[in-house]
Design a protein around this motif. Structure first.
Motif, PDB file in Angstrom:
ATOM      1  N   PHE A   1       0.813  -1.214   0.000  1.00  0.00           N
ATOM      2  CA  PHE A   1       0.000   0.000   0.000  1.00  0.00           C
ATOM      3  C   PHE A   1       0.848   1.267   0.000  1.00  0.00           C
ATOM      4  O   PHE A   1       2.032   1.235   0.279  1.00  0.00           O
ATOM      5  CB  PHE A   1      -0.987   0.013   1.174  1.00  0.00           C
ATOM      6  CG  PHE A   1      -0.397   0.380   2.519  1.00  0.00           C
ATOM      7  CD1 PHE A   1       0.162  -0.591   3.340  1.00  0.00           C
ATOM      8  CD2 PHE A   1      -0.441   1.697   2.972  1.00  0.00           C
ATOM      9  CE1 PHE A   1       0.687  -0.257   4.583  1.00  0.00           C
ATOM     10  CE2 PHE A   1       0.081   2.030   4.227  1.00  0.00           C
ATOM     11  CZ  PHE A   1       0.652   1.056   5.029  1.00  0.00           C
TER      12      PHE A   1
ATOM     13  N   VAL B   1      -3.956   3.709  -0.592  1.00  0.00           N
ATOM     14  CA  VAL B   1      -4.296   2.961  -1.799  1.00  0.00           C
ATOM     15  C   VAL B   1      -3.545   1.628  -1.848  1.00  0.00           C
ATOM     16  O   VAL B   1      -2.439   1.499  -1.314  1.00  0.00           O
ATOM     17  CB  VAL B   1      -3.961   3.778  -3.070  1.00  0.00           C
ATOM     18  CG1 VAL B   1      -4.759   5.067  -3.106  1.00  0.00           C
ATOM     19  CG2 VAL B   1      -2.487   4.067  -3.166  1.00  0.00           C
ATOM     20  N   VAL B   2      -4.182   0.646  -2.501  1.00  0.00           N
ATOM     21  CA  VAL B   2      -3.541  -0.658  -2.688  1.00  0.00           C
ATOM     22  C   VAL B   2      -3.457  -0.930  -4.186  1.00  0.00           C
ATOM     23  O   VAL B   2      -4.241  -0.381  -4.956  1.00  0.00           O
ATOM     24  CB  VAL B   2      -4.326  -1.798  -1.995  1.00  0.00           C
ATOM     25  CG1 VAL B   2      -4.335  -1.597  -0.487  1.00  0.00           C
ATOM     26  CG2 VAL B   2      -5.727  -1.901  -2.556  1.00  0.00           C
ATOM     27  N   PRO B   3      -2.502  -1.790  -4.618  1.00  0.00           N
ATOM     28  CA  PRO B   3      -2.363  -2.044  -6.050  1.00  0.00           C
ATOM     29  C   PRO B   3      -3.606  -2.749  -6.595  1.00  0.00           C
ATOM     30  O   PRO B   3      -4.234  -3.552  -5.905  1.00  0.00           O
ATOM     31  CB  PRO B   3      -1.154  -2.979  -6.152  1.00  0.00           C
ATOM     32  CG  PRO B   3      -0.501  -2.949  -4.829  1.00  0.00           C
ATOM     33  CD  PRO B   3      -1.513  -2.524  -3.826  1.00  0.00           C
ATOM     34  N   ARG B   4      -3.990  -2.367  -7.822  1.00  0.00           N
ATOM     35  CA  ARG B   4      -5.075  -3.079  -8.517  1.00  0.00           C
ATOM     36  C   ARG B   4      -4.793  -2.980 -10.001  1.00  0.00           C
ATOM     37  O   ARG B   4      -4.734  -1.871 -10.546  1.00  0.00           O
ATOM     38  CB  ARG B   4      -6.439  -2.477  -8.196  1.00  0.00           C
ATOM     39  CG  ARG B   4      -7.575  -3.250  -8.873  1.00  0.00           C
ATOM     40  CD  ARG B   4      -8.917  -2.639  -8.629  1.00  0.00           C
ATOM     41  NE  ARG B   4      -9.029  -1.337  -9.270  1.00  0.00           N
ATOM     42  CZ  ARG B   4     -10.063  -0.513  -9.114  1.00  0.00           C
ATOM     43  NH1 ARG B   4     -11.051  -0.869  -8.326  1.00  0.00           N
ATOM     44  NH2 ARG B   4     -10.090   0.648  -9.714  1.00  0.00           N
TER      45      ARG B   4
ATOM     46  N   PHE C   1      -3.926   1.557  -9.039  1.00  0.00           N
ATOM     47  CA  PHE C   1      -4.281   1.282  -7.668  1.00  0.00           C
ATOM     48  C   PHE C   1      -5.682   1.789  -7.371  1.00  0.00           C
ATOM     49  O   PHE C   1      -6.295   2.478  -8.176  1.00  0.00           O
ATOM     50  CB  PHE C   1      -3.264   1.880  -6.698  1.00  0.00           C
ATOM     51  CG  PHE C   1      -2.836   3.288  -7.021  1.00  0.00           C
ATOM     52  CD1 PHE C   1      -1.572   3.531  -7.538  1.00  0.00           C
ATOM     53  CD2 PHE C   1      -3.666   4.375  -6.780  1.00  0.00           C
ATOM     54  CE1 PHE C   1      -1.149   4.828  -7.819  1.00  0.00           C
ATOM     55  CE2 PHE C   1      -3.255   5.672  -7.058  1.00  0.00           C
ATOM     56  CZ  PHE C   1      -1.995   5.892  -7.577  1.00  0.00           C
TER      57      PHE C   1
END
Lengths: 431, 145
Positions: free
Chosen positions: A294, A322-325, A329
């Motif tokens: 994150f 935020v987290v990776p997507r 992210f």
């Protein structure tokens, strides 16, 4: 026959001359370094009808007025070669409002006595240059000590480091003078910074539009978000009902309820808030944490309400986690704090502006990483972000970045200039 | 049908769990804020120990890495402070971001006075996390308004 020099004619500084002075000062101001170069200011007016030499006190005073009004966060000023007898216009008012000034050059002027310099006490300088002034020779060996007593935090004098002096720490406790100068941007890594700036540009574009629904994509399905505010009861009418301020809410269950949980409720909540127009020139960005799982970054700044009961200008602090997507992210946590701006804040607010000043702001992380090689994975990430920003296809985006040593900010500036000059062919945008 | 009711009961207890977890988080946030600002104003020497050794402090865009640098800043650069906390909010971070390492995001706001000069509004964001059963600051982000 004898000749006597007459006093020069007194020429008032009218509005036309003021405009010319402002234009010239803006030309001589380096925004990135916050440095104002007033070296031999009169030379900019050579051969013109209007002459604005800095040695005329009304011109000097006008220049100081312009600084206070337009660039009070200036950090360096060069006043060399202006035949100055004194620096009186840098008075108490100036010192109170221009608190970030650290570097002052006064080379080759005509300051005849150190008492004129003593009037500057309170200016928290770290670098000073007075060479070529009569008072320096006059003082001889006492020069350094006298200067030191006026500017105790000085580190460089006349291009040489200040010699250390053994003394007593009579008052060694820190004062507000020991606080570091405010930087508008900090980023843990410049690659992450590029992604975050792009995210911010897209996020605020959507947030400022008439329809905030598309923001759904920015949030994780199970994201949480909360808004809190502080201000006058009348002023905060549109926000106070949903303000999650633990210090003001009595019932614990209400504190729980006000946490917006899940992206549909979050976006539905955001849609209820007054429509806005943000001013990116007021933004600060702190990208304080990055890891493989994150990132955390905080944006502060101002926005104007386009509707709602008050249509005011507000100051906000927005923290995103935020987290990776996929290749980008999405937000999992967000806190939004809203309050009334101070009068200082309001002065800096403009209605039309772009993210340029924030992108170009120097960040302490940048200086360390510019000489590093950019690995392939990062190159791909940057090219994708650049492609989305400019509309160009990936090949052209990668080329533009490569030509600018993978410096995202520089490539953006180069792109803007080339685009305005009509130098980018249509094929660059063919995907 | 029993299966159906079981599912509802599980969902309700999940909701209860979430509700209680949130209440717990709120309590931690309030306690932390009270301790942090009191120490900062009245017992500056003890504040440094609230930070992890690997913590990071960003003060108006100036970055300080690690407990030692942070302590040094707090003792040598930051003058005597008098904080007035006016607004406090906080959330728990999901496992997606921090796994088992319980972490809370805190947003605090108020006014602060340095050496008896006039007060300045500020906002501060923290990430606090658990270490050896104590809450420690991992990230501290301060901005004067």
């Amino acid at each position: 026959i004898t000749m006597e020099a007459t006093t020069p004619p007194h020429v008032p500084v009218n509005s036309e001359l003021t405009e010319k002075i402002k234009t010239e000062m803006s030309r001589r101001y380096n925004v990135e370094k916050k440095a104002l170069n007033l070296n031999a200011f009169h030379k900019s007016f050579a051969g013109e009808e209007m002459y604005a030499p800095l040695w005329r006190s009304n011109v000097f005073c006008k220049v100081v007025e312009v600084i206070i009004e337009n660039i009070p966060d200036v950090q360096a000023i060069d006043l060399s070669n202006n035949k100055l007898l004194n620096v009186d216009p840098l008075n108490a008012d100036f010192r109170r409002k221009v608190t970030d000034l650290r570097i002052l050059y006064l080379k080759e002027n005509r300051v005849a006595n150190i008492s004129y310099m003593e009037k500057l006490k309170g200016l928290n300088l770290t670098e000073l240059n007075c060479s070529g002034n009569p008072f320096k020779d006059r003082l001889g060996s006492a020069y350094t000590d006298r200067i030191r007593s006026i500017f105790p935090n000085l580190q460089t004098l006349d291009d040489k480091p200040m010699p250390k002096k053994i003394g007593f720490d009579e008052d060694s406790s820190p004062t507000s003078n020991s606080l570091p100068v405010t930087q508008s941007k900090f980023a843990k890594s410049s690659e992450a910074e590029a992604l975050v700036l792009q995210f911010m540009e897209q996020y605020f574009k959507l947030y400022d539009s008439d329809n905030r629904q598309p923001l759904l994509d920015a949030y994780d399905e199970n994201a949480v978000m909360s808004m809190s505010c502080f201000g006058g009861r009348d002023s905060m009418k549109d926000y106070i009902e949903d303000s999650r301020n633990f210090l003001k809410i009595y019932h614990e269950n209400r504190k729980v309820r006000l946490l917006q949980t899940g992206r549909l409720p979050i976006v539905s909540f955001l849609t209820k808030l007054p429509k806005s127009t943000h001013d990116p020139t007021t933004f600060t960005l702190d990208l304080s944490f990055t890891s493989s799982t994150f990132m955390m970054f905080t944006v502060t700044g101002m926005f104007k309400e386009r509707e709602g009961s008050e249509k005011r200008v507000r100051h906000f602090n927005r923290c995103f986690l935020v987290v990776p997507r996929g290749s980008g992210f999405c937000i999992v946590n967000e806190t939004l704090f809203i309050t009334d701006p101070t009068s200082e804040n309001c002065r800096k607010f403009q209605t039309t502006s772009s993210m340029e000043s924030l992108k170009n702001a120097s960040s302490s992380a940048q200086q360390a990483t510019t000489s590093q090689e950019v690995d392939q994975a990062t190159q791909r990430t940057l090219a994708t972000a650049f492609s989305e920003l400019t509309g160009m296809n990936l090949t052209w985006s990668a080329q533009a970045l490569s030509e600018n040593q993978w410096n995202y900010d520089r490539a953006t500036t180069m792109f803007q200039q080339a685009k305005e000059a009509g130098k980018i062919p249509a094929e660059a945008f063919v995907k | 049908l029993i299966h159906f009711y079981k599912r509802i009961l599980i969902k309700m207890s999940e909701k209860d769990e979430l509700h209680n977890k949130t209440l717990e988080t709120i309590e931690h946030v309030q306690k932390f804020a009270e301790i942090f600002y009191r120490k900062l104003d009245e017992d500056r020497h003890s504040v440094g120990n609230l930070y992890l050794d690997t913590a990071t402090l960003t003060w108006n865009g100036n970055n300080l890495e690690g407990g030692e640098n942070i302590k040094s800043f707090l003792l040598q650069k930051l003058p005597k402070t008098d904080h007035n906390l006016l607004c406090l909010d906080g959330q728990n971070l999901p496992a997606q971001a921090v796994g088992e390492q319980t972490t809370i995001l805190i947003t605090a706001s108020g006014t602060v006075r340095y050496d008896k000069k006039s007060s300045v509004p500020f906002q501060q964001n923290f990430l606090i996390t658990e270490k050896d059963m104590k809450w420690r600051i991992a990230v501290d982000n301060f901005r004067s308004q």
